[in-house]
Design a protein around this motif. Structure first.
Motif, PDB file in Angstrom:
ATOM      1  N   GLU A 299       0.838  -1.216   0.000  1.00  0.00           N
ATOM      2  CA  GLU A 299       0.000   0.000   0.000  1.00  0.00           C
ATOM      3  C   GLU A 299       0.865   1.256   0.000  1.00  0.00           C
ATOM      4  O   GLU A 299       0.631   2.185  -0.781  1.00  0.00           O
ATOM      5  CB  GLU A 299      -0.923  -0.009   1.222  1.00  0.00           C
ATOM      6  N   GLN A 300       1.883   1.239   0.851  1.00  0.00           N
ATOM      7  CA  GLN A 300       2.785   2.408   0.919  1.00  0.00           C
ATOM      8  C   GLN A 300       3.456   2.654  -0.431  1.00  0.00           C
ATOM      9  O   GLN A 300       3.537   3.787  -0.919  1.00  0.00           O
ATOM     10  CB  GLN A 300       3.864   2.158   1.970  1.00  0.00           C
ATOM     11  N   ALA A 301       3.911   1.554  -1.039  1.00  0.00           N
ATOM     12  CA  ALA A 301       4.619   1.679  -2.328  1.00  0.00           C
ATOM     13  C   ALA A 301       3.684   2.231  -3.410  1.00  0.00           C
ATOM     14  O   ALA A 301       4.083   3.063  -4.227  1.00  0.00           O
ATOM     15  CB  ALA A 301       5.171   0.320  -2.739  1.00  0.00           C
ATOM     16  N   LEU A 302       2.430   1.759  -3.387  1.00  0.00           N
ATOM     17  CA  LEU A 302       1.480   2.211  -4.412  1.00  0.00           C
ATOM     18  C   LEU A 302       1.179   3.699  -4.248  1.00  0.00           C
ATOM     19  O   LEU A 302       1.111   4.441  -5.232  1.00  0.00           O
ATOM     20  CB  LEU A 302       0.182   1.394  -4.328  1.00  0.00           C
ATOM     21  N   VAL A 303       1.015   4.119  -3.014  1.00  0.00           N
ATOM     22  CA  VAL A 303       0.713   5.543  -2.760  1.00  0.00           C
ATOM     23  C   VAL A 303       1.913   6.394  -3.185  1.00  0.00           C
ATOM     24  O   VAL A 303       1.762   7.427  -3.844  1.00  0.00           O
ATOM     25  CB  VAL A 303       0.342   5.772  -1.268  1.00  0.00           C
ATOM     26  N   LYS A 304       3.118   5.914  -2.848  1.00  0.00           N
ATOM     27  CA  LYS A 304       4.330   6.654  -3.217  1.00  0.00           C
ATOM     28  C   LYS A 304       4.451   6.786  -4.743  1.00  0.00           C
ATOM     29  O   LYS A 304       4.920   7.802  -5.265  1.00  0.00           O
ATOM     30  CB  LYS A 304       5.553   5.925  -2.646  1.00  0.00           C
ATOM     31  N   ALA A 305       3.963   5.764  -5.442  1.00  0.00           N
ATOM     32  CA  ALA A 305       4.031   5.802  -6.912  1.00  0.00           C
ATOM     33  C   ALA A 305       2.870   6.590  -7.522  1.00  0.00           C
ATOM     34  O   ALA A 305       2.704   6.622  -8.740  1.00  0.00           O
ATOM     35  CB  ALA A 305       4.051   4.379  -7.449  1.00  0.00           C
ATOM     36  N   GLY A 306       2.051   7.192  -6.665  1.00  0.00           N
ATOM     37  CA  GLY A 306       0.991   8.069  -7.172  1.00  0.00           C
ATOM     38  C   GLY A 306      -0.373   7.405  -7.317  1.00  0.00           C
ATOM     39  O   GLY A 306      -1.291   7.953  -7.933  1.00  0.00           O
ATOM     40  N   GLY A 307      -0.540   6.209  -6.741  1.00  0.00           N
ATOM     41  CA  GLY A 307      -1.849   5.538  -6.805  1.00  0.00           C
ATOM     42  C   GLY A 307      -2.728   5.949  -5.621  1.00  0.00           C
ATOM     43  O   GLY A 307      -2.225   6.398  -4.598  1.00  0.00           O
ATOM     44  N   ALA A 308      -4.034   5.797  -5.790  1.00  0.00           N
ATOM     45  CA  ALA A 308      -4.960   6.035  -4.669  1.00  0.00           C
ATOM     46  C   ALA A 308      -5.554   4.690  -4.281  1.00  0.00           C
ATOM     47  O   ALA A 308      -6.066   3.958  -5.145  1.00  0.00           O
ATOM     48  CB  ALA A 308      -6.062   6.994  -5.101  1.00  0.00           C
ATOM     49  N   LEU A 309      -5.449   4.340  -2.999  1.00  0.00           N
ATOM     50  CA  LEU A 309      -5.928   3.018  -2.569  1.00  0.00           C
ATOM     51  C   LEU A 309      -7.451   2.968  -2.597  1.00  0.00           C
ATOM     52  O   LEU A 309      -8.121   3.939  -2.249  1.00  0.00           O
ATOM     53  CB  LEU A 309      -5.422   2.710  -1.157  1.00  0.00           C
ATOM     54  N   VAL A 310      -7.975   1.829  -3.026  1.00  0.00           N
ATOM     55  CA  VAL A 310      -9.429   1.637  -3.065  1.00  0.00           C
ATOM     56  C   VAL A 310      -9.740   0.463  -2.131  1.00  0.00           C
ATOM     57  O   VAL A 310      -9.511  -0.698  -2.484  1.00  0.00           O
ATOM     58  CB  VAL A 310      -9.908   1.322  -4.504  1.00  0.00           C
TER      59      VAL A 310
END
Ligand code: MEV
Length: 323
Positions: A299-310
Motif C-alpha cells: 500500500e505504501q509503495a502504491l501511494v508513493k508511486a501516485g496511486g490512490a488506494l481503493v
C-alpha cells in the motif's frame, strides 16, 4: 406511496478482460462497495431522477416523452433499464428514483452495470414481478448494450449473482465459484478510462493483426482456466504469478499506460505475488495480490508511486432488496 430500496455490488475483473469480449471466459468478483437505488411510484406521469454523486439533480421527463439516451451517462443507464423493463412488461407509471453511489464512478468498478441491475430489480419489486438472477441479468445486460453498444456482460453478472464467478461472453456460462476472500490491494491510477473506447482499440488491433491477437486471447483463456483452479484452492502465490502473466498479455494488447506500469513495478518492489490491470485498462484500477503480511508495504509503495488506494473486499453479495 410504496417505496423500494435495492442495492447491487461493484466488481473487479480478476482475469480475462478483453478476451472475454471474443467468446472466451473470465473471472470476476463482486466487491463490497454498492450502488443503492430507491424507487417510488408517483401520481404525476413523470420520471424523476436524482443521483447527486454524479451530479444528476432534478432530472425529469414526461412519461409520454421518449427517454433521451443522449443525456448524462448516469441517466442513460437508468432510462435504458426502465425502457427495457417497460417493453417487456408494458408497465407505465410515474416514478421517482434516487441513486446513491457507494463508490466513485471513476474507478471502473462497474457503477453503470450495478445501476442497471438495481433499476431492473427495483422495478420488478415495485411491480410485483418475481425475477430470478438470470432474468434480471438478461434485461440489465440488454440495457447496458443499448447504451454502450459493446461489452461482454461480466460486470452485469457480478452485480446480479455477487460472489466470484467464472463467466463466458454474453452469459453463456455463469458459474459461481467457492473462493475465499482474495488478499488483494487495489489502487486507482488517477486516470478515468472509457471502456467502450478501449474495447474499440483492441477491436482495431484484432482487425489489423487477427492471428496474433487471437493467439493472445487463447493464451488469456488458458490463464483464466488455470487461475480458476488456483483461486478455488487458495493458492495465492501461484494465482499472483498467473495475474502477472495475464497482465503481460494485456500489455501486448496495448491497453497499459506508463502510470499503470509504474504502479505495478512499485507493487513488485514491495513483495507482491502478482499484479495486473483490472478491467479495460487505459487507466482505472490495478489489482495486486500479496501475502497479508506485505499489504502495508504494498500500500505504501502504491501511494508513493501516485496511486490512490481503493479499500474493497471481494466476494460481496449480489443484488438484494434492502427495504
Ligand atoms: C472492461 O471492464 C472489461 C472488458 O473485457 C470489457 C467487457 O468484458 O465488457 C474490456
Amino acid at each position: 406511496m410504496k417505496k423500494i430500496t435495492v442495492s447491487a455490488p461493484g466488481k473487479l475483473m480478476l482475469f480475462g478482460e478483453h478476451a472475454v469480449v471474443y467468446g472466451r471466459s473470465c473471472l470476476v468478483t463482486a466487491v463490497d462497495s454498492r450502488i443503492t437505488v430507491e424507487i417510488k411510484k408517483i401520481d404525476q406521469q413523470e420520471v424523476k431522477i436524482d443521483a447527486p454523486q454524479v451530479k444528476i439533480n432534478g432530472y425529469q421527463r414526461k412519461l409520454s416523452v421518449e427517454a433521451c439516451l443522449n443525456s448524462h451517462k448516469g441517466v442513460r443507464f437508468i432510462e435504458a433499464a426502465i425502457e427495457i423493463f417497460r417493453k417487456r412488461y408494458g408497465l407505465v407509471n410515474g416514478l421517482k428514483i434516487k441513486v446513491e453511489n457507494g463508490f466513485s464512478s471513476n474507478y471502473g468498478l462497474g457503477s453503470s452495470s450495478a445501476i442497471s441491475v438495481c433499476i431492473v430489480k427495483a422495478l420488478a419489486e415495485i411491480f410485483s414481478k418475481k425475477l430470478g438472477c438470470k432474468q434480471i441479468f438478461n434485461l440489465a445486460y440488454k440495457a447496458v448494450l443499448n447504451v454502450q453498444g459493446v461489452g461482454s456482460g461480466f460486470d452485469v453478472a457480478a452485480a446480479c449473482w455477487g460472489g466470484t464467478l467464472f463467466y463466458t461472453t454474453g452469459g453463456k456460462k455463469i458459474v459461481p465459484l467457492k473462493a475465499e476472500r482474495l488478499p488483494l490491494v487495489i489502487a486507482y491510477s488517477g486516470n478515468k478510462a472509457d471502456t467502450p473506447t478501449l474495447i474499440r482499440k483492441v477491436q482495431k488491433l484484432r482487425l489489423k493483426r487477427l492471428n496474433e491477437t487471437e493467439k493472445i486471447f487463447d493464451k488469456i483463456e488458458k490463464i483464466v482456466k488455470r487461475a480458476k483452479k488456483k483461486l478455488q484452492e487458495g493458492k495465492w502465490e501461484e494465482l499472483g504469478e498467473l495475474m502477472t502473466k495475464n497482465h503481460e498479455l494485456l500489455v501486448k494488447l496495448g491497453v497499459s499506460t506508463p502510470k499503470i506500469e509504474k504502479l505495478i513495478s512499485a507493487a513488485f518492489s514491495a513483495g507482491a505475488f502478482g499484479a495486473k490491470i483490472s478491467g479495460a485498462g487505459g487507466g482505472d484500477c490495478i489489482i495486486v495480490l500479496a501475502g497479508k503480511e506485505k499489504h502495508h508495504l504494498v500500500e505504501q509503495a502504491l501511494v508513493k508511486a501516485g496511486g490512490a488506494l481503493v479499500p474493497v473486499e471481494t466476494g460481496a453479495e449480489g443484488v438484494r432488496r434492502e427495504k
